[in-house]
Design a protein around this motif. Structure first.
Motif, PDB file in Angstrom:
ATOM      1  N   SER A 124      72.954  52.421  -0.060  1.00  0.00           N
ATOM      2  CA  SER A 124      73.818  52.129  -0.724  1.00  0.00           C
ATOM      3  C   SER A 124      73.307  51.984  -2.183  1.00  0.00           C
ATOM      4  O   SER A 124      72.005  51.247  -2.440  1.00  0.00           O
ATOM      5  CB  SER A 124      74.694  51.132  -0.650  1.00  0.00           C
ATOM      6  OG  SER A 124      73.978  49.803  -0.548  1.00  0.00           O
ATOM      7  N   ALA A 136      80.041  48.920   5.153  1.00  0.00           N
ATOM      8  CA  ALA A 136      79.555  48.887   3.712  1.00  0.00           C
ATOM      9  C   ALA A 136      80.423  47.858   3.128  1.00  0.00           C
ATOM     10  O   ALA A 136      79.751  47.268   2.238  1.00  0.00           O
ATOM     11  CB  ALA A 136      79.996  50.350   3.069  1.00  0.00           C
ATOM     12  N   SER A 137      81.575  47.621   3.444  1.00  0.00           N
ATOM     13  CA  SER A 137      82.331  46.544   2.661  1.00  0.00           C
ATOM     14  C   SER A 137      81.826  45.174   2.862  1.00  0.00           C
ATOM     15  O   SER A 137      81.498  44.398   2.114  1.00  0.00           O
ATOM     16  CB  SER A 137      83.710  46.584   3.135  1.00  0.00           C
ATOM     17  OG  SER A 137      84.390  45.426   2.771  1.00  0.00           O
ATOM     18  N   GLU A 173      78.407  44.813   1.140  1.00  0.00           N
ATOM     19  CA  GLU A 173      78.491  44.431  -0.389  1.00  0.00           C
ATOM     20  C   GLU A 173      78.830  43.175  -0.876  1.00  0.00           C
ATOM     21  O   GLU A 173      78.559  42.500  -1.583  1.00  0.00           O
ATOM     22  CB  GLU A 173      79.567  45.622  -0.788  1.00  0.00           C
ATOM     23  CG  GLU A 173      79.604  45.429  -2.581  1.00  0.00           C
ATOM     24  CD  GLU A 173      80.836  46.469  -2.955  1.00  0.00           C
ATOM     25  OE1 GLU A 173      81.219  46.546  -4.046  1.00  0.00           O
ATOM     26  OE2 GLU A 173      81.306  47.384  -2.041  1.00  0.00           O
ATOM     27  N   ASP A 174      79.895  42.611   0.318  1.00  0.00           N
ATOM     28  CA  ASP A 174      80.256  41.145  -0.059  1.00  0.00           C
ATOM     29  C   ASP A 174      79.385  40.239   0.212  1.00  0.00           C
ATOM     30  O   ASP A 174      79.347  39.036  -0.539  1.00  0.00           O
ATOM     31  CB  ASP A 174      81.306  41.153   0.850  1.00  0.00           C
ATOM     32  CG  ASP A 174      82.799  41.864   0.353  1.00  0.00           C
ATOM     33  OD1 ASP A 174      82.840  42.651  -0.668  1.00  0.00           O
ATOM     34  OD2 ASP A 174      83.873  42.064   1.337  1.00  0.00           O
ATOM     35  N   ARG A 208      86.348  45.037   9.731  1.00  0.00           N
ATOM     36  CA  ARG A 208      85.873  45.401   8.225  1.00  0.00           C
ATOM     37  C   ARG A 208      84.779  46.452   8.374  1.00  0.00           C
ATOM     38  O   ARG A 208      84.061  46.166   9.281  1.00  0.00           O
ATOM     39  CB  ARG A 208      85.232  44.052   7.710  1.00  0.00           C
ATOM     40  CG  ARG A 208      86.392  43.049   7.209  1.00  0.00           C
ATOM     41  CD  ARG A 208      86.989  43.540   5.882  1.00  0.00           C
ATOM     42  NE  ARG A 208      86.011  43.621   4.985  1.00  0.00           N
ATOM     43  CZ  ARG A 208      85.721  42.546   4.029  1.00  0.00           C
ATOM     44  NH1 ARG A 208      86.429  41.447   4.402  1.00  0.00           N
ATOM     45  NH2 ARG A 208      84.706  42.794   3.322  1.00  0.00           N
ATOM     46  N   GLU A 238      73.327  47.880   4.376  1.00  0.00           N
ATOM     47  CA  GLU A 238      74.084  48.174   5.419  1.00  0.00           C
ATOM     48  C   GLU A 238      72.961  48.152   6.910  1.00  0.00           C
ATOM     49  O   GLU A 238      73.342  47.826   8.039  1.00  0.00           O
ATOM     50  CB  GLU A 238      74.667  49.834   5.330  1.00  0.00           C
ATOM     51  CG  GLU A 238      75.635  49.726   4.346  1.00  0.00           C
ATOM     52  CD  GLU A 238      76.127  51.071   4.006  1.00  0.00           C
ATOM     53  OE1 GLU A 238      75.986  51.946   5.031  1.00  0.00           O
ATOM     54  OE2 GLU A 238      76.769  51.400   3.159  1.00  0.00           O
TER      55      GLU A 238
END
Length: 260
Positions: free
Chosen positions: A118, A42-43, A46-47, A39, A52
């Protein structure tokens, strides 16, 4: 960032993920498992509601300390990718400049500090620094705090006279309804208001009016093409005629106040 786990470590981490009830321990284990699955950072951030920089820091600590120490070590509170001096500079910038969203602050940080955040990570950082996102406060361009304080000081004895029936007290001033600045939401320090200067439009309606201080629903209005001595005189003559007729039930002298 790539992280490849052997099958035994992968099984061990999945077991720990089910056993760990504390939020920090669960997140630390999950970060490693998600990276092992390929993964993107960044993903994952966010999750899991992280920035980051936290994901990178977790992986670095895992490699340096090993799994056992990585899960048990108490970490100092993390403030992000900025130094103390940069954080102070950021606070000064947000207090000085009106930002209606995080993208402007994000661009400023990238240009000034060469640090990329982000939007979600920057939002969390601003909250930690004591900022909130709320409506600005409209502030008339010509507001004079000293004149308003003087007005309030002179108003107290006159209100006492009006209360006893010795005077008829009116608030009188002109108003010019027009298209004007609309307040919007922006980042500002928590507990403080962020002023947004208002401006006048091209078209407006000119209203000269007086409001009875002891009967606020009684408003006497003179709509005119121009607020000048003549329109003010018409309004005062109307108030004088009302006083003479005794329709207000109060006698005495007529006082005029303009709120500047």
């Amino acid at each position: 960032m790539n992280l490849t786990l052997c099958e035994s470590k992968r099984i061990h981490l999945r077991t720990l993920q089910k056993q760990r009830r504390d939020e920090a321990g669960y997140v630390k284990v999950t970060v490693l498992l998600l990276l092992d699955k390929g993964r993107p950072v960044a993903s994952i951030a966010e999750d899991l509601g992280l920035d980051e920089g936290t994901v990178y820091r977790y992986v670095q600590l895992y490699h340096l300390q090993g799994l056992a120490t990585y899960l048990t070590a108490e970490q100092a509170r993390y403030w992000g990718l900025l130094t103390s001096a940069q954080l102070a500079h950021l606070c000064q910038e947000v207090n000085r400049t009106l930002y209606v969203d995080c993208k402007g602050i994000q661009a400023w940080l990238l240009e000034t500090c060469r640090v990329h955040y982000s939007v979600s990570g920057l939002t969390d950082l601003l909250h930690r620094l004591g900022f909130c996102y709320k409506l600005t406060t409209a502030l008339p361009c010509e507001a004079n705090a000293a004149a308003q304080s003087t007005f309030l000081a002179n108003l107290t004895p006159l209100l006492a006279e009006a209360a006893t029936g010795e005077a008829v007290l009116y608030y009188a001033d002109a108003a010019h309804p027009t298209h004007n600045t609309r307040c919007t939401r922006a980042w500002c320090a928590t507990g403080q208001q962020r002023a947004l200067l208002t401006v006048s439009g091209r078209e407006r309606v000119n209203l000269n009016a007086a409001l009875n201080a002891h009967a606020p629903t009684q408003v006497h209005l003179d709509e005119t093409g121009r607020v000048d001595a003549q329109s003010t005189r018409r309004l005062y003559e109307k108030l004088e005629s009302i006083k003479k007729c005794g329709s207000m039930g109060l006698g005495g002298h007529l006082h005029r106040f303009c709120w500047h």
